[in-house]
Design a protein around this motif. Structure first.
Motif, PDB file in Angstrom:
ATOM      1  N   THR A   1     -37.071 -46.966 -73.049  1.00 41.47           N
ATOM      2  CA  THR A   1     -36.702 -46.590 -74.420  1.00 41.47           C
ATOM      3  C   THR A   1     -35.245 -46.892 -74.704  1.00 41.47           C
ATOM      4  N   SER A   2     -34.407 -46.576 -73.720  1.00 41.06           N
ATOM      5  CA  SER A   2     -32.971 -46.774 -73.934  1.00 41.06           C
ATOM      6  C   SER A   2     -32.602 -48.252 -73.980  1.00 41.06           C
ATOM      7  N   HIS A   3     -33.371 -49.146 -73.326  1.00 40.25           N
ATOM      8  CA  HIS A   3     -33.061 -50.576 -73.306  1.00 40.25           C
ATOM      9  C   HIS A   3     -34.017 -51.392 -74.158  1.00 40.25           C
ATOM     10  N   ASN A   4     -34.853 -50.687 -74.990  1.00 42.51           N
ATOM     11  CA  ASN A   4     -35.724 -51.362 -75.943  1.00 42.51           C
ATOM     12  C   ASN A   4     -36.656 -52.352 -75.239  1.00 42.51           C
ATOM     13  N   ILE A   5     -37.248 -51.882 -74.128  1.00 40.65           N
ATOM     14  CA  ILE A   5     -38.223 -52.719 -73.405  1.00 40.65           C
ATOM     15  C   ILE A   5     -39.593 -52.227 -73.829  1.00 40.65           C
ATOM     16  N   ARG A   6     -40.332 -53.122 -74.562  1.00 37.02           N
ATOM     17  CA  ARG A   6     -41.600 -52.729 -75.146  1.00 37.02           C
ATOM     18  C   ARG A   6     -42.800 -53.389 -74.463  1.00 37.02           C
ATOM     19  N   ASP A   7     -42.560 -54.405 -73.624  1.00 33.37           N
ATOM     20  CA  ASP A   7     -43.674 -55.108 -72.988  1.00 33.37           C
ATOM     21  C   ASP A   7     -44.338 -54.155 -71.993  1.00 33.37           C
ATOM     22  N   PRO A   8     -45.572 -53.764 -72.284  1.00 29.63           N
ATOM     23  CA  PRO A   8     -46.205 -52.801 -71.368  1.00 29.63           C
ATOM     24  C   PRO A   8     -46.607 -53.428 -70.041  1.00 29.63           C
ATOM     25  N   ASN A   9     -46.742 -54.745 -69.997  1.00 33.17           N
ATOM     26  CA  ASN A   9     -47.197 -55.424 -68.783  1.00 33.17           C
ATOM     27  C   ASN A   9     -46.113 -56.378 -68.325  1.00 33.17           C
ATOM     28  N   LEU A  10     -45.130 -55.864 -67.636  1.00 32.18           N
ATOM     29  CA  LEU A  10     -44.034 -56.694 -67.147  1.00 32.18           C
ATOM     30  C   LEU A  10     -44.484 -57.636 -66.042  1.00 32.18           C
ATOM     31  N   ASP A  11     -45.611 -57.320 -65.416  1.00 29.56           N
ATOM     32  CA  ASP A  11     -46.066 -58.155 -64.305  1.00 29.56           C
ATOM     33  C   ASP A  11     -46.605 -59.494 -64.770  1.00 29.56           C
ATOM     34  N   SER A  12     -46.878 -59.646 -66.120  1.00 28.74           N
ATOM     35  CA  SER A  12     -47.340 -60.954 -66.596  1.00 28.74           C
ATOM     36  C   SER A  12     -46.241 -61.985 -66.523  1.00 28.74           C
ATOM     37  N   LEU A  13     -44.966 -61.571 -66.582  1.00 26.39           N
ATOM     38  CA  LEU A  13     -43.843 -62.475 -66.367  1.00 26.39           C
ATOM     39  C   LEU A  13     -43.429 -62.446 -64.914  1.00 26.39           C
ATOM     40  N   VAL A  14     -42.261 -62.926 -64.672  1.00 28.44           N
ATOM     41  CA  VAL A  14     -41.739 -62.826 -63.313  1.00 28.44           C
ATOM     42  C   VAL A  14     -41.502 -61.360 -63.007  1.00 28.44           C
ATOM     43  N   GLY A  15     -41.995 -60.911 -61.894  1.00 27.25           N
ATOM     44  CA  GLY A  15     -41.898 -59.500 -61.530  1.00 27.25           C
ATOM     45  C   GLY A  15     -40.467 -59.049 -61.373  1.00 27.25           C
ATOM     46  N   PRO A  16     -40.183 -57.809 -61.754  1.00 27.46           N
ATOM     47  CA  PRO A  16     -38.820 -57.282 -61.586  1.00 27.46           C
ATOM     48  C   PRO A  16     -38.367 -57.331 -60.129  1.00 27.46           C
ATOM     49  N   SER A  17     -39.292 -57.118 -59.182  1.00 27.75           N
ATOM     50  CA  SER A  17     -38.897 -57.151 -57.780  1.00 27.75           C
ATOM     51  C   SER A  17     -38.489 -58.550 -57.359  1.00 27.75           C
ATOM     52  N   ALA A  18     -39.155 -59.589 -57.902  1.00 30.69           N
ATOM     53  CA  ALA A  18     -38.774 -60.959 -57.548  1.00 30.69           C
ATOM     54  C   ALA A  18     -37.386 -61.272 -58.091  1.00 30.69           C
ATOM     55  N   ILE A  19     -37.120 -60.845 -59.342  1.00 32.76           N
ATOM     56  CA  ILE A  19     -35.792 -61.082 -59.902  1.00 32.76           C
ATOM     57  C   ILE A  19     -34.739 -60.347 -59.091  1.00 32.76           C
ATOM     58  N   LEU A  20     -35.086 -59.124 -58.657  1.00 32.29           N
ATOM     59  CA  LEU A  20     -34.149 -58.348 -57.841  1.00 32.29           C
ATOM     60  C   LEU A  20     -33.858 -59.059 -56.520  1.00 32.29           C
ATOM     61  N   ASP A  21     -34.887 -59.686 -55.935  1.00 26.96           N
ATOM     62  CA  ASP A  21     -34.682 -60.400 -54.666  1.00 26.96           C
ATOM     63  C   ASP A  21     -33.749 -61.586 -54.865  1.00 26.96           C
ATOM     64  N   TYR A  22     -33.952 -62.374 -55.942  1.00 25.59           N
ATOM     65  CA  TYR A  22     -33.070 -63.521 -56.181  1.00 25.59           C
ATOM     66  C   TYR A  22     -31.637 -63.065 -56.402  1.00 25.59           C
ATOM     67  N   SER A  23     -31.455 -62.016 -57.154  1.00 23.84           N
ATOM     68  CA  SER A  23     -30.108 -61.514 -57.421  1.00 23.84           C
ATOM     69  C   SER A  23     -29.436 -61.045 -56.131  1.00 23.84           C
ATOM     70  N   THR A  24     -30.229 -60.361 -55.269  1.00 25.37           N
ATOM     71  CA  THR A  24     -29.673 -59.861 -54.002  1.00 25.37           C
ATOM     72  C   THR A  24     -29.238 -61.014 -53.110  1.00 25.37           C
ATOM     73  N   GLU A  25     -30.072 -62.067 -52.999  1.00 24.50           N
ATOM     74  CA  GLU A  25     -29.713 -63.217 -52.164  1.00 24.50           C
ATOM     75  C   GLU A  25     -28.463 -63.906 -52.696  1.00 24.50           C
ATOM     76  N   ALA A  26     -28.353 -64.009 -54.051  1.00 24.19           N
ATOM     77  CA  ALA A  26     -27.163 -64.643 -54.635  1.00 24.19           C
ATOM     78  C   ALA A  26     -25.917 -63.838 -54.318  1.00 24.19           C
ATOM     79  N   GLU A  27     -25.989 -62.505 -54.411  1.00 28.99           N
ATOM     80  CA  GLU A  27     -24.845 -61.665 -54.081  1.00 28.99           C
ATOM     81  C   GLU A  27     -24.467 -61.801 -52.606  1.00 28.99           C
ATOM     82  N   ARG A  28     -25.497 -61.878 -51.700  1.00 27.04           N
ATOM     83  CA  ARG A  28     -25.214 -61.996 -50.277  1.00 27.04           C
ATOM     84  C   ARG A  28     -24.530 -63.324 -49.961  1.00 27.04           C
ATOM     85  N   ALA A  29     -24.986 -64.404 -50.620  1.00 25.78           N
ATOM     86  CA  ALA A  29     -24.367 -65.716 -50.401  1.00 25.78           C
ATOM     87  C   ALA A  29     -22.914 -65.718 -50.872  1.00 25.78           C
ATOM     88  N   GLN A  30     -22.661 -65.040 -51.978  1.00 23.06           N
ATOM     89  CA  GLN A  30     -21.289 -64.975 -52.496  1.00 23.06           C
ATOM     90  C   GLN A  30     -20.397 -64.199 -51.530  1.00 23.06           C
TER      91      GLN A  30
END
Length: 785
Positions: free
Chosen positions: A244-273
Motif C-alpha cells: 500500500t505504501s509503495h503503490n504495488i497493485r499487481d497481485p501476482n508478482l510471480d508472473s514477472l521476474v520473482g522478487p527473490s531473483a532480483i534480490l539475488d542479482y542485486s546481492t551478487e552485484a554488491e558483492r562484486a563491488q
C-alpha cells in the motif's frame, strides 16, 4: 653295603674275627641322601590313612555344608533395548556408545525405583488373582504379565519387598542390545515371578518415560508453532502495508521476474563491488611501498674473495625470497618471520667475516623493487577483472529491475525480502506440524525403548549349593592337603622304617627284620617254641647275614643293645642265641643288663648266681652257667642287681670273664642295656667281635641311631648291623611286603597247631651241674681240637 667284602681285623684280644676295620674316631659324615621317587610312593602307602582321613573329613564337611545350606534357584528373563542406529558410533575410547547406553539401562533396571514398581506389580497381580480366581479345574490360556506359574508353595505367599529384589537381582549385557535379568531366590516359583515382574516394571517405566518425553515434545512444538503463526501473520500484515505504501497493485508478482531473483542479482552485484574495492585498496598499498624502494642499490663487494662472494650471494638470495614472501603475505605471517630470521643470520655471518678484504662499491638492481613491480602488475590485472564483473552484474540487475512496473527498485527489493521471510516461516511451520503428528502417534501407541524377548522359565535345579561340584572340590582339596601333610610328615619324620632308610640315615646295615608277634609270642623264646614261624624265620635270616658277614670265620662274641628300653633287645638276644644253637653251635647267652635283667624269666630260672656274683668273686663260673631246654644253649643270668653296674662291667674281672667264656663255647651272646641310656654297652663294645643294634620299626629315630653308632665307634667297638624288630606286615613297607610270608600261612599254621596255638616259655630242664658238665666237656673238646 656288603659286610663280606670288608677285610677282617682283630677284636682287641689278639684273635682274628673277620669283621669291619676300625673306623676313624670322631663324628661320621652324614650318608648321602638320594632323591628317589619311590620314597614318596612309600610315604604315601605308609601314611595313606592320613590322605584318606583328610579326604573323608573334607568331603564330610562339604556334605554337611551342602545339606545345611538352603537351595537357591535362578530365574532369567531377557530384554531387548531399542535404540536408533546412529547411536552405534565409536567413542574416544574406541568402545561403541551403545555399550555405554546399555550399561545405563542395566543400572536403570537394577535401581530401587524399578524394584519398588516391581513390588507394586506383584501386589496388583496377587490382588487380581485373589479377586478373579478361576474355578477349580480351569486352566489359564496364557502367561500373565508377572509370569504367574502353577500352584506355588506356601512360602511364596510372603510379600516381596524392595530390599529382597535388590539383593537378589543381577543384570548383565549379553549382546549389544540384549539385557539378561536374573533373580536368585530359595523358591523357584518366587524367583520366576520376581524376574518377570522386574522386566514388567522396567518396560512400564520405559513406556512412561517415552510418553512423558513425547508430551514434553508436543508441548514444545505447540509453543513453537504458535509463535510461527504470529510471525506469519505479522509478515502478511507488513507485506500488505508495504504494498500500500509503495503503490504495488499487481497481485501476482510471480508472473514477472520473482522478487527473490532480483534480490539475488542485486546481492551478487554488491558483492562484486565490495571485492573490487578490496583489490583496489591492496593495489594502492603495493604502489605506496614501491615508491619507498629504489630501483638500484649500492653494495660493497670484496675483490677476489670467493668465500665473501658466496656469502653475499646467499644474502642476496635470501633477500629475494623475502621480497617474494612479503609481496604475497603480511609481515606477521610465519613464513615471512622465518625468512627474516634466516636473512638476519646470513648477514651476521657475513659481518663476522673479519678477514681483511679489499672492498669496492658497485650498483645492482634492487630485488625488492622488482618483486613489488611484479606483484603490482598481478594486482592490476585482478582489479580490472573484478571491475568488469561488477559492471556486468550491475547492468544485469538494472535490466531485471527494468521489467517491473515503474516503481522504486528499493521498494521492490524490500517486497522480495518480505516474501522470502514468509516462505521460510511457512516451511518451518509445516515441518513442526509433521513432527507434532509423529509425537501424537508415539504417545498414543505407548511404545517405549525396550521390548521383552523371553519370559523367565521356572528353574528346575538349584544353582547353589552344587553338591557334585562342591563334593568334588572338597575331595580334591582334602587330597591335596593330605598329600601335603604326608610329605611334611615324611620330611620331619626321623624314625627308621626300612633297611634303605636305615642305611641312608645312619650308615648301618640291616641284618634282617623280625615280624611283629602276639603278646604270648613276644614273651617266650619263639625260635625254639615255634621254629617254623615267621618270627623264627626272621631270626634265622639275621643269623645267615651275620655268618655271611664273617665269611665263616670264628664269630665268638656278640653284644645286643638298643637306643632305648622296650625295643625287644632281650628277646632278640635269646632267640638269636637259639637259632645259632640250632646249628649245633655251643652258645652261651649272658645277661649283662645288671639293672633290669630279664633273660632268667624268659627261661624260667633264678637270677642268682650270675654275672654279678662272678665279678665280685662270690660264685664260681661252673655254678653260675646253666643249661636250658634248647640243645647246645647255655644261660649265664645277671645275678643280683648291682649298685654300680658300669664299674663292674669295665673292671679287669669282666675282661677276664669275657676271655674265659669265649674260650669255652663257640659263641657268646651278651644282652646289654640300652646304649644311649647307660654306658654298659659302650664299656663292653671293645671286648666284642661285633655289636648288634635292635631297632623297633618306626620308633627309633635316625638321630639316636647315628649317635649310638658314633658312641660305639668312639669306644673302639664295631657295629655289625641292626635288626629291625616288631615289623608290621600290614604297614605297606616295601621291605617286608616283598617276602610274602602270607603265601606260606599253612606252613606256619601247622607249626602253631603243633605248639599249642602259641609259643610258651622254655623251662630249665637241666640242673646247674649238668650245665657245668656241658661247659667242661666243651672245654675238653676244644683243647683236643
Amino acid at each position: 653295603m656288603d659286610l663280606g667284602d670288608v677285610p677282617r681285623s682283630g677284636n682287641g684280644h689278639g684273635r682274628v674275627t673277620g669283621y669291619l676295620p676300625l673306623p676313624p674316631v670322631g663324628p661320621a659324615a652324614p650318608p648321602p641322601v638320594t632323591a628317589d621317587p619311590r620314597f614318596y610312593l612309600r610315604m604315601l602307602r605308609k601314611r595313606g590313612w592320613v590322605v584318606v582321613l583328610f579326604v573323608v573329613v573334607a568331603v564330610s564337611a562339604a556334605a554337611v555344608y551342602v545339606s545345611t545350606q538352603p537351595r537357591v534357584y535362578r530365574a532369567t528373563a531377557y530384554v531387548q533395548v531399542l535404540q536408533p542406529a546412529q547411536v552405534l558410533v565409536l567413542s574416544s575410547s574406541g568402545k561403541p556408545q551403545m555399550q555405554r547406553a546399555m550399561s545405563t539401562e542395566a543400572k536403570n533396571i537394577s535401581s530401587s525405583i524399578t524394584a519398588a514398581k516391581a513390588c507394586e506389580i506383584l501386589r496388583r497381580s496377587k490382588e487380581s488373582a485373589v479377586g478373579t480366581a478361576p474355578p477349580a479345574g480351569s486352566a489359564g490360556t496364557g502367561q500373565s504379565s508377572a509370569g504367574a506359574s502353577d500352584a506355588a508353595p506356601a512360602e511364596d505367599e510372603r510379600e516381596v519387598t524392595t530390599p529382597e529384589i535388590l539383593s537378589s537381582l543381577s543384570v548383565t549385557v549379553e549382546n549389544p542390545d540384549i539385557l539378561r535379568v536374573s533373580i536368585e531366590n530359595e523358591s523357584a516359583d518366587r524367583a520366576k515371578r520376581i524376574a518377570d515382574a522386574v522386566v514388567d516394571a522396567y518396560l512400564e517405566r520405559s513406556r512412561e518415560a517415552a510418553s512423558e518425553e513425547a508430551a514434553k515434545g508436543e508441548e514444545f512444538l505447540l509453543r513453537q508453532m504458535e509463535a510461527l503463526k504470529h510471525d506469519m501473520e505479522r509478515i502478511e500484515a507488513d507485506t500488505r502495508k508495504f504494498k500500500t505504501s509503495h503503490n504495488i497493485r499487481d497481485p501476482n508478482l510471480d508472473s514477472l521476474v520473482g522478487p527473490s531473483a532480483i534480490l539475488d542479482y542485486s546481492t551478487e552485484a554488491e558483492r562484486a563491488q565490495t571485492d573490487l574495492q578490496a583489490a583496489a585498496a591492496e593495489l594502492a598499498s603495493l604502489q605506496r611501498r614501491l615508491q619507498k624502494e629504489s630501483p638500484v642499490r649500492v653494495v660493497r663487494k670484496p675483490v677476489n674473495d670467493p668465500l665473501a662472494i658466496g656469502m653475499r650471494q646467499a644474502v642476496t638470495d635470501a633477500e629475494v625470497e623475502l621480497a617474494k614472501l612479503q609481496a604475497q603475505y603480511q609481515d606477521a605471517h610465519p613464513l615471512v618471520r622465518h625468512q627474516k630470521a634466516k636473512l638476519a643470520e646470513l648477514r651476521a655471518q657475513l659481518a663476522a667475516y673479519d678477514k681483511p678484504q679489499e672492498l669496492v662499491e658497485s650498483t645492482e638492481p634492487n630485488p625488492m623493487y622488482e618483486a613489488l613491480q611484479a606483484r603490482i602488475r598481478d594486482q592490476q590485472t585482478a582489479v580490472e577483472s573484478l571491475r568488469v564483473r561488477a559492471s556486468m552484474l550491475a547492468q544485469l540487475a538494472a535490466k531485471k529491475l527494468a521489467q517491473k512496473p515503474p516503481n522504486s527498485p528499493d521498494a521492490f527489493v524490500g517486497l522480495a525480502r518480505l516474501q522470502h521471510a514468509r516462505e521460510i516461516a511457512e516451511k518451518t511451520y509445516v515441518g513442526l506440524l509433521e513432527r507434532l503428528q509423529e509425537l501424537k502417534i508415539q504417545k498414543a501407541s505407548e511404545v517405549g525403548c525396550a521390548r521383552r524377548l523371553d519370559w523367565a522359565q521356572r528353574p528346575t535345579y538349584p544353582i547353589r549349593p552344587a553338591p557334585k561340584r562342591t563334593l568334588a572340590m572338597a575331595a580334591m582339596i582334602g587330597l591335596m592337603l593330605g598329600v601335603s601333610v604326608v610329605f611334611l610328615m615324611a620330611c620331619t619324620d626321623t624314625s627308621v622304617s626300612d633297611p634303605k632308610e636305615l642305611l641312608q640315615r645312619t650308615g648301618m646295615v640291616a641284618l634282617g627284620f623280625i615280624p611283629e608277634g602276639s603278646r604270648r609270642e613276644v614273651s617266650a623264646v619263639v625260635a625254639a617254641a615255634a621254629p617254623k614261624g615267621a618270627i623264627a624265620e626272621g631270626f634265622r635270616r639275621v643269623r645267615s647275614h651275620l655268618m655271611s658277614a664273617y665269611h665263616g670265620e670264628a664269630l665268638r662274641s656278640l653284644a645286643i643293645t638298643s637306643t632305648r628300653a622296650n625295643e625287644g633287645k632281650s628277646l632278640v638276644s635269646a632267640n638269636l642265641a637259639v637259632v645259632f644253637a640250632q646249628l649245633g653251635w655251643r652258645v652261651l647267652l649272658v645277661d649283662t643288663d645288671l639293672r633290669r635283667p630279664s633273660l632268667h624269666r624268659v627261661f624260667g630260672m633264678e637270677a642268682s648266681p650270675g654275672v654279678t656274683e662272678l665279678l665280685v668273686g662270690e660264685a664260681q663260673l661252673d655254678s653260675a652257667i646253666r643249661a636250658t631246654s634248647v640243645p647246645n644253649l647255655l644261660l649265664l643270668p645277671s645275678g643280683a642287681v648291682a649298685l654300680h653296674p658300669a664299674e663292674l662291667l669295665s673292671s679287669p674281672a669282666m675282661e677276664a670273664l669275657v676271655s674265659q667264656l669265649t674260650a669255652r663255647v663257640d659263641l657268646v651272646v651278651f644282652d646289654t642295656p640300652p646304649a644311649l641310656m647307660f654306658t654298659d654297652a659302650e664299656v663292653l663294645a671293645p671286648q666284642m667281635d661285633g655289636v648288634v643294634v635292635v631297632v623297633e620299626q618306626g620308633k627309633a629315630s635316625s638321630e639316636a641311631l647315628t649317635e649310638l653308632r658314633e658312641l660305639i665307634e668312639r669306644a673302639r667297638g664295631r657295629v655289625a648291623g641292626a635288626v629291625l624288630n616288631k615289623v608290621k606286615p600290614m604297614r605297606g613297607d616295601y621291605y617286608y611286603r616283598h617276602y610274602h610270608y602270607a603265601d606260606y600261612g599253612h606252613y606256619y599254621d601247622s607249626d602253631r597247631k603243633a605248639t599249642g596255638n602259641g609259643a610258651k616259655a622254655v623251662p630249665a630242664a637241666v640242673e646247674t651241674t649238668t650245665a657245668a658238665a656241658q661247659v667242661a666237656s666243651g672245654d675238653e673238646e676244644r683243647d683236643a681240637s
